[in-house]
Design an enzyme around this catalytic site. Structure first.
Site, PDB file in Angstrom:
ATOM      1  N   GLU A  45       0.853  -1.193   0.000  1.00 46.45           N
ATOM      2  CA  GLU A  45       0.000   0.000   0.000  1.00 46.45           C
ATOM      3  C   GLU A  45       0.884   1.236   0.000  1.00 46.45           C
ATOM      4  O   GLU A  45       1.613   1.482   0.954  1.00 46.45           O
ATOM      5  CB  GLU A  45      -0.919   0.005   1.237  1.00 46.45           C
ATOM      6  CG  GLU A  45      -1.761   1.273   1.331  1.00 46.45           C
ATOM      7  CD  GLU A  45      -2.450   1.442   2.689  1.00 46.45           C
ATOM      8  OE1 GLU A  45      -2.700   0.430   3.383  1.00 46.45           O
ATOM      9  OE2 GLU A  45      -2.733   2.600   3.054  1.00 46.45           O
ATOM     10  N   ARG A  49       0.475  10.412   0.139  1.00 45.89           N
ATOM     11  CA  ARG A  49       0.773  11.497   1.079  1.00 45.89           C
ATOM     12  C   ARG A  49       2.016  12.269   0.687  1.00 45.89           C
ATOM     13  O   ARG A  49       2.444  13.155   1.408  1.00 45.89           O
ATOM     14  CB  ARG A  49       1.013  10.934   2.488  1.00 45.89           C
ATOM     15  CG  ARG A  49      -0.179  10.303   3.104  1.00 45.89           C
ATOM     16  CD  ARG A  49       0.164   9.853   4.527  1.00 45.89           C
ATOM     17  NE  ARG A  49      -0.642   8.723   4.880  1.00 45.89           N
ATOM     18  CZ  ARG A  49      -0.427   7.944   5.934  1.00 45.89           C
ATOM     19  NH1 ARG A  49       0.592   8.186   6.732  1.00 45.89           N
ATOM     20  NH2 ARG A  49      -1.210   6.940   6.175  1.00 45.89           N
ATOM     21  N   LYS A 132     -10.941  -1.560   6.810  1.00 52.05           N
ATOM     22  CA  LYS A 132      -9.719  -1.292   7.572  1.00 52.05           C
ATOM     23  C   LYS A 132     -10.166  -0.776   8.947  1.00 52.05           C
ATOM     24  O   LYS A 132     -11.120   0.004   9.028  1.00 52.05           O
ATOM     25  CB  LYS A 132      -8.922  -0.240   6.801  1.00 52.05           C
ATOM     26  CG  LYS A 132      -7.870   0.511   7.572  1.00 52.05           C
ATOM     27  CD  LYS A 132      -7.022   1.314   6.593  1.00 52.05           C
ATOM     28  CE  LYS A 132      -6.326   2.472   7.281  1.00 52.05           C
ATOM     29  NZ  LYS A 132      -5.064   2.834   6.626  1.00 52.05           N
TER      30      LYS A 132
HETATM   31  C1  3PG Z   1      -0.922   4.629   8.361  1.00 52.39           C
HETATM   32  O1  3PG Z   1      -1.929   4.970   7.793  1.00 52.39           O
HETATM   33  O2  3PG Z   1       0.039   5.385   8.552  1.00 52.39           O
HETATM   34  C2  3PG Z   1      -0.861   3.214   8.745  1.00 52.39           C
HETATM   35  O3  3PG Z   1      -1.909   2.888   9.557  1.00 52.39           O
HETATM   36  C3  3PG Z   1       0.451   2.752   9.254  1.00 52.39           C
HETATM   37  O4  3PG Z   1       0.554   2.969  10.574  1.00 52.39           O
HETATM   38  P1  3PG Z   1       1.938   2.647  11.315  1.00 52.39           P
HETATM   39  O5  3PG Z   1       2.970   3.540  10.710  1.00 52.39           O
HETATM   40  O6  3PG Z   1       1.619   2.990  12.760  1.00 52.39           O
HETATM   41  O7  3PG Z   1       2.231   1.183  11.121  1.00 52.39           O
END
Ligand code: 3PG
Length: 211
Positions: A45, A49, A132
């Protein structure tokens, strides 16, 4: 169509962990994806961003065996961009009615995010059965998903947010969890130092977890 549950189930069943990638360096995107895939984490994924996220997706999609999706999808425009970039699925932190409706016109499936039973029920009313759970740890983690299992029995979750190797194990033991998402398999210092071997080793360890 509403969420293509069969297609999403297939994708989310490939590996127990989906790396959640925040990466803007197009020149190293392929190396990073190759390390993750070599370790056994084929479903990636890439969050929208960063300014070059779509190019990062295009590079990662060239890696043999990689199944690349977009993350942090919050608008219909981003859905269009995701399809054009070659994504095979999309993930969103939320499940606004506008987003769920827009996804009906898109040929790749959306995994929307929820945090409460009401949000899960709203997504379910729109035809979504894979959701999710975000941000998983901040919302109460395993305990909460355990509590959802009986009243929301027809919904399957991919928790993300604050998960590490040990916590992943606990989530994956739940019957209503198909896989987990997280960034712990690609620590920032390993990415910055191009330590692909370390990332591959972390991915291998994560890929051995049972889904
Ligand atoms: C996110 O959207 O940043 C994810 O949920 C990943 O989270 P993490 O960096 O805490 O694993």
């Amino acid at each position: 169509m509403p969420q293509d549950a069969a297609a999403l189930r297939e994708t989310l069943s490939i590996a127990p962990v989906i790396p959640v990638i925040v990466h803007d360096d197009v020149s190293t995107a392929r190396d990073l994806a190759e390390a993750l895939v070599a370790g056994g984490l084929r479903v990636l994924e890439v969050t929208l961003r960063t300014p070059h996220a779509l190019q990062v997706i295009e590079e990662m999609a060239k890696v043999s065996g990689a199944v690349v999706g977009s993350g942090t999808v919050r608008s219909p425009l981003q859905m269009g961009h995701s399809v054009e970039a070659g994504c095979q699925f999309m993930v969103s932190p939320g499940a606004s009615p506008r987003l769920l409706e827009a996804a009906n016109g898109v040929r790749i499936p959306l995994l929307p995010g929820i945090g409460t039973p009401t949000e899960a029920m709203t997504a379910s009313e729109h035809g979504y059965s894979f959701l999710k759970f975000f941000p998983a740890e901040a919302l109460g983690g395993v305990k909460v998903l355990k509590a959802y299992a009986s009243p929301l029995a027809d919904i399957t979750f991919c928790p993300t947010g604050g998960i590490d190797m040990q916590k992943a194990k606990d989530y994956l033991a739940l019957p209503n969890v198909i896989c987990v998402g997280g960034s712990w398999v690609m620590p920032a210092d390993a990415v910055a130092g191009k330590d692909w071997k370390r990332i591959e080793a972390l991915a291998r360890e994560a890929a051995r977890l049972k889904g």
